[in-house]
Design a protein around this motif. Structure first.
Motif, PDB file in Angstrom:
ATOM      1  N   GLU A 121       0.838  -1.202   0.000  1.00 54.98           N
ATOM      2  CA  GLU A 121       0.000   0.000   0.000  1.00 54.98           C
ATOM      3  C   GLU A 121       0.874   1.253   0.000  1.00 54.98           C
ATOM      4  OE1 GLU A 121      -3.299   0.009   2.710  1.00 54.98           O
ATOM      5  OE2 GLU A 121      -3.414  -2.183   2.667  1.00 54.98           O
ATOM      6  N   VAL A 122       1.696   1.351  -1.019  1.00 59.01           N
ATOM      7  CA  VAL A 122       2.674   2.427  -1.136  1.00 59.01           C
ATOM      8  C   VAL A 122       1.986   3.741  -1.471  1.00 59.01           C
ATOM      9  CG1 VAL A 122       4.745   3.183  -2.360  1.00 59.01           C
ATOM     10  CG2 VAL A 122       4.387   0.751  -1.900  1.00 59.01           C
ATOM     11  N   PHE A 123       2.332   4.777  -0.726  1.00 53.99           N
ATOM     12  CA  PHE A 123       1.825   6.116  -0.996  1.00 53.99           C
ATOM     13  C   PHE A 123       2.578   6.687  -2.186  1.00 53.99           C
ATOM     14  CE2 PHE A 123       2.028  10.729  -0.449  1.00 53.99           C
ATOM     15  CZ  PHE A 123       0.682  11.022  -0.388  1.00 53.99           C
ATOM     16  N   GLU A 153       4.949  20.599  -1.999  1.00 52.39           N
ATOM     17  CA  GLU A 153       3.830  19.750  -1.545  1.00 52.39           C
ATOM     18  C   GLU A 153       4.313  18.332  -1.257  1.00 52.39           C
ATOM     19  OE1 GLU A 153      -0.047  21.505  -3.903  1.00 52.39           O
ATOM     20  OE2 GLU A 153       1.452  20.387  -5.064  1.00 52.39           O
ATOM     21  N   ALA A 154       5.153  17.801  -2.137  1.00 46.87           N
ATOM     22  CA  ALA A 154       5.666  16.446  -1.957  1.00 46.87           C
ATOM     23  C   ALA A 154       6.541  16.364  -0.708  1.00 46.87           C
ATOM     24  CB  ALA A 154       6.451  16.006  -3.194  1.00 46.87           C
ATOM     25  N   ALA A 155       7.397  17.349  -0.511  1.00 41.02           N
ATOM     26  CA  ALA A 155       8.272  17.350   0.665  1.00 41.02           C
ATOM     27  C   ALA A 155       7.459  17.407   1.953  1.00 41.02           C
ATOM     28  CB  ALA A 155       9.247  18.522   0.594  1.00 41.02           C
ATOM     29  N   ALA A 183       5.437  14.543   6.654  1.00 38.96           N
ATOM     30  CA  ALA A 183       4.302  14.125   7.490  1.00 38.96           C
ATOM     31  C   ALA A 183       4.228  12.606   7.623  1.00 38.96           C
ATOM     32  CB  ALA A 183       2.996  14.669   6.910  1.00 38.96           C
ATOM     33  N   ARG A 184       4.574  11.912   6.562  1.00 41.87           N
ATOM     34  CA  ARG A 184       4.499  10.448   6.548  1.00 41.87           C
ATOM     35  C   ARG A 184       5.842   9.769   6.844  1.00 41.87           C
ATOM     36  NH1 ARG A 184      -0.162   8.603   3.566  1.00 41.87           N
ATOM     37  NH2 ARG A 184      -1.381  10.373   2.861  1.00 41.87           N
ATOM     38  N   GLN A 185       6.883  10.589   7.024  1.00 41.98           N
ATOM     39  CA  GLN A 185       8.244  10.090   7.271  1.00 41.98           C
ATOM     40  C   GLN A 185       8.696   9.121   6.179  1.00 41.98           C
ATOM     41  OE1 GLN A 185      10.540  11.024  10.142  1.00 41.98           O
ATOM     42  NE2 GLN A 185       9.219  12.666   9.437  1.00 41.98           N
ATOM     43  N   LEU A 186       8.548   9.548   4.915  1.00 49.12           N
ATOM     44  CA  LEU A 186       8.930   8.749   3.761  1.00 49.12           C
ATOM     45  C   LEU A 186      10.281   9.185   3.230  1.00 49.12           C
ATOM     46  CD1 LEU A 186       5.563   8.862   1.766  1.00 49.12           C
ATOM     47  CD2 LEU A 186       6.396   7.034   3.270  1.00 49.12           C
ATOM     48  N   GLY A 219      11.354  19.017   7.644  1.00 43.07           N
ATOM     49  CA  GLY A 219      10.649  18.084   8.509  1.00 43.07           C
ATOM     50  C   GLY A 219      10.841  16.627   8.178  1.00 43.07           C
ATOM     51  N   ILE A 220      11.494  16.318   7.055  1.00 44.82           N
ATOM     52  CA  ILE A 220      11.659  14.930   6.654  1.00 44.82           C
ATOM     53  C   ILE A 220      12.767  14.285   7.484  1.00 44.82           C
ATOM     54  CG2 ILE A 220      12.189  13.355   4.759  1.00 44.82           C
ATOM     55  CD1 ILE A 220      11.048  15.413   2.865  1.00 44.82           C
ATOM     56  N   SER A 221      12.512  13.070   7.898  1.00 44.44           N
ATOM     57  CA  SER A 221      13.463  12.265   8.682  1.00 44.44           C
ATOM     58  C   SER A 221      13.741  12.862  10.055  1.00 44.44           C
ATOM     59  CB  SER A 221      14.772  12.053   7.916  1.00 44.44           C
ATOM     60  OG  SER A 221      14.535  11.262   6.805  1.00 44.44           O
ATOM     61  N   GLN A 222      12.818  13.628  10.546  1.00 42.90           N
ATOM     62  CA  GLN A 222      12.911  14.125  11.899  1.00 42.90           C
ATOM     63  C   GLN A 222      12.103  13.216  12.811  1.00 42.90           C
ATOM     64  OE1 GLN A 222      14.799  16.782  12.830  1.00 42.90           O
ATOM     65  NE2 GLN A 222      15.485  16.744  10.716  1.00 42.90           N
ATOM     66  N   PRO A 223      12.546  12.998  14.021  1.00 43.81           N
ATOM     67  CA  PRO A 223      11.764  12.155  14.917  1.00 43.81           C
ATOM     68  C   PRO A 223      10.402  12.771  15.181  1.00 43.81           C
ATOM     69  CG  PRO A 223      13.842  12.867  15.942  1.00 43.81           C
ATOM     70  CD  PRO A 223      13.741  13.517  14.608  1.00 43.81           C
TER      71      PRO A 223
END
Length: 138
Positions: free
Chosen positions: A75-77, A87-89, A94-97, A132-136
């Motif tokens: 179920e890949v986003f 928008e993608a970032a 938000a989803r930690q992808l 915000g990506i890869s932040q705890p």
């Protein structure tokens, strides 16, 4: 505005859902990549990373002849190619992808990685979106 089309990698490495962990690992080694998309015909059904293979299979001593799809994220986003990088970032944060398949008319046409966002974007807005990506998560 920069869109996913502008920064995505369009040369995809895919396997069908019956491919084994060993087959996927060999593809990763041969192509010097860290992820492979698992397809059922033209439909994306999963993504498997080198980390998935090591953490979910090898670390437990599982047979490398097992189907890679058993260890893949299902179920890949994904997001449409016309989506802006900002928008993608934001969605990836938000989803930690770390990887985002890119679609056009429902078909996978590319993939964007966290590294693509960091190295192929040039505007201040794009850089702010990456923070915000890869932040705890708290």
């Amino acid at each position: 505005m920069t869109t996913l089309t502008d920064i995505m990698t369009s040369e995809l490495t895919t396997v069908d859902r019956g491919a084994t962990l060993k087959e996927v690992a060999l593809l990763m080694r041969e192509q010097d990549i860290g992820n492979v998309l698992i397809m059922d015909g033209d439909t994306l059904v999963g993504i498997i990373t080198d980390r998935d293979i090591v953490i979910r299979a090898v670390a437990y001593g599982h047979d490398l002849g097992t189907a890679a799809s058993d260890y893949a994220t299902g179920e890949v986003f994904s997001m449409d190619a016309a989506t802006t990088v900002a928008e993608a970032a934001a969605e990836m944060a938000a989803r930690q992808l770390r990887r985002l398949p890119v679609t056009r008319d429902g078909q996978v046409v590319g993939i964007v990685s966290l590294a693509d966002l960091a190295t192929r974007t040039q505007t201040g807005a794009d850089e702010q979106a990456l923070q915000g990506i890869s932040q705890p998560t708290i």
